[in-house]
Design a protein around this motif. Structure first.
Motif, PDB file in Angstrom:
ATOM      1  N   THR A   1      67.729 106.964  89.200  1.00 31.50           N
ATOM      2  CA  THR A   1      68.547 105.916  89.057  1.00 31.50           C
ATOM      3  C   THR A   1      69.165 105.729  90.453  1.00 31.50           C
ATOM      4  O   THR A   1      69.412 106.365  91.408  1.00 31.50           O
ATOM      5  CB  THR A   1      69.765 106.031  88.216  1.00 31.50           C
ATOM      6  OG1 THR A   1      70.754 105.022  88.194  1.00 31.50           O
ATOM      7  CG2 THR A   1      70.313 107.365  88.351  1.00 31.50           C
TER       8      THR A   1
ATOM      9  N   LYS B   1      72.038 107.920  80.464  1.00 29.27           N
ATOM     10  CA  LYS B   1      71.347 106.749  81.035  1.00 29.27           C
ATOM     11  C   LYS B   1      69.826 106.522  80.517  1.00 29.27           C
ATOM     12  O   LYS B   1      69.451 105.530  79.862  1.00 29.27           O
ATOM     13  CB  LYS B   1      71.679 106.136  82.360  1.00 29.27           C
ATOM     14  CG  LYS B   1      70.880 104.850  82.812  1.00 29.27           C
ATOM     15  CD  LYS B   1      71.330 104.413  84.233  1.00 29.27           C
ATOM     16  CE  LYS B   1      72.569 103.940  84.526  1.00 29.27           C
ATOM     17  NZ  LYS B   1      72.970 103.246  85.934  1.00 29.27           N
TER      18      LYS B   1
ATOM     19  N   ASP C   1      67.512 101.615  85.474  1.00 23.66           N
ATOM     20  CA  ASP C   1      68.746 100.428  86.066  1.00 23.66           C
ATOM     21  C   ASP C   1      68.295  99.126  85.602  1.00 23.66           C
ATOM     22  O   ASP C   1      68.254  98.460  86.581  1.00 23.66           O
ATOM     23  CB  ASP C   1      68.707 100.506  87.559  1.00 23.66           C
ATOM     24  CG  ASP C   1      69.236 102.061  88.190  1.00 23.66           C
ATOM     25  OD1 ASP C   1      70.082 102.648  87.189  1.00 23.66           O
ATOM     26  OD2 ASP C   1      68.569 102.642  89.078  1.00 23.66           O
TER      27      ASP C   1
ATOM     28  N   GLN D   1      69.669 106.356  76.491  1.00 18.20           N
ATOM     29  CA  GLN D   1      69.984 105.118  76.201  1.00 18.20           C
ATOM     30  C   GLN D   1      68.944 104.150  76.125  1.00 18.20           C
ATOM     31  O   GLN D   1      68.751 103.282  75.291  1.00 18.20           O
ATOM     32  CB  GLN D   1      71.276 104.474  76.790  1.00 18.20           C
ATOM     33  CG  GLN D   1      72.701 105.403  76.561  1.00 18.20           C
ATOM     34  CD  GLN D   1      73.775 104.930  77.518  1.00 18.20           C
ATOM     35  OE1 GLN D   1      73.605 104.243  78.336  1.00 18.20           O
ATOM     36  NE2 GLN D   1      74.687 105.746  77.452  1.00 18.20           N
TER      37      GLN D   1
END
Length: 345
Positions: free
Chosen positions: A248, A274, A221, A277
């Motif tokens: 997360t 996520k 995050d 990435q």
């Protein structure tokens, strides 16, 4: 066997199921009924260590290092234990661990429950896996009642205590379940933490006449600006590796599911993309200067490949192991073998 046991285990509270599974595994191990899986590929050298394969166990499953030799039977290339704190602590109140089967996910708010660093070290010293040269990572954190402004002191204690017993050390500043811990990812706080840890690492290397690599575990995050800052600090302080990522706090994809709105960190399939990435962005920023250990949502060989393709050098599994069972380790190793051959790794 796991396919038969899983329905029974999933009828129990998640934390009780965890303890029961390990109790059964230990009994089978003692009776010689737990087969040893060997997933040996071309040796792969990362952070100065040579791994028999690139698939490891993430921290959290064995917080106290009580199950190292049982877990070693599953064929991991390396095992990371912890998170361990300087002093024992009970963690957050139960229930604090929740399965979300429809999403192949887990939410936890464990809160670094562990028996303290001294207990973990004794377990490591007893491990046959470690005695035989198995790669063991020790993940360190701060006690919940240590004020965030004094957090560095806890990490320095952890580093100095585990240094002689670890193959590598992971510095966990990214759990969402210890108040304000992620504040240590801010530029000034992280610069100060890494500076002091690096200085201590070099002093310990001189004392023990061996260099133990140190990695930093980060959260998924973070925005692009924060990621750039973290990457620059990793390079500036010559940190040996980065683990991307932890759980997360973004639960938008699971809030409609039972337990989907529980407080805590979300792991498993919903964090997969996520995490990947973040790995890709880190890889671009780091330009191979700092190796990456990819973790988050790996539940198949294809997921493992995606992490490596994004720039990870090694991978770790945890939540996927709960849903897929021990066969996941072999699936990931097999999936990565063609990549090693095609890339000449």
């Amino acid at each position: 066997m796991y396919a038969l046991l899983r329905p029974l285990l999933f009828t129990l509270d998640a934390e009780k199921s965890h303890h029961l599974a390990f109790s059964l595994a230990h009994k089978a191990f003692r009776l010689g009924l737990l087969p040893k899986l060997n997933h040996v590929t071309k040796p792969h050298t990362v952070i100065g260590l040579t791994f028999p394969n690139r698939v490891g166990l993430a921290a959290g499953l064995d917080k106290n290092g009580e199950h190292i030799d049982v877990l070693a039977q599953l064929g991991f290339g390396f095992i990371e234990i912890g998170t361990v704190t300087p002093r024992p602590q009970s963690g957050n109140p139960q229930p604090r661990l929740f399965r979300l089967p429809q999403a192949n996910a887990i939410i936890n708010r464990m809160g670094f429950n562990n028996l303290g660093v001294d207990n973990l070290i004794e377990n490591v010293k007893r491990s046959q896996f470690v005695k035989n040269g198995g790669i063991i990572g020790i993940n360190i954190g701060k006690n919940a009642d240590t004020p965030i402004e004094h957090a560095v002191k806890d990490y320095l204690i952890g580093l100095s205590k585990v240094y002689a017993h670890a193959s590598y050390i992971a510095v966990n500043i990214s759990s969402p379940n210890t108040k304000n811990l992620r504040d240590l990812q801010s530029e000034d706080a992280l610069d100060n933490l890494l500076s002091q840890l690096k200085e201590s690492q070099l002093q310990l290397a001189d004392k023990y006449q061996k260099y133990v690599p140190m990695t930093l575990k980060i959260a998924p995050d973070i925005d692009s600006e924060q990621l750039t800052i973290i990457a620059e600090l990793l390079k500036r302080h010559k940190i040996d590796g980065v683990i991307a990522t932890n759980t997360t706090l973004d639960k938008a994809s699971v809030t409609h599911l039972p337990h989907g709105d529980e407080t805590g960190g979300l792991s498993g399939t919903p964090v997969r993309d996520k995490s990947t990435q973040i790995i890709k962005a880190l890889s671009d920023e780091l330009s191979s200067e700092v190796p990456i250990i990819g973790v988050g949502g790996i539940s198949s060989g294809a997921d493992a490949q995606a992490k490596i393709n994004a720039g990870a050098d090694l991978i770790q599994v945890y939540s996927g192991l709960i849903y897929q069972g021990p066969s996941l380790v072999g699936q990931c190793v097999q999936a990565l073998t063609p990549l090693e051959q095609s890339h000449g790794i």
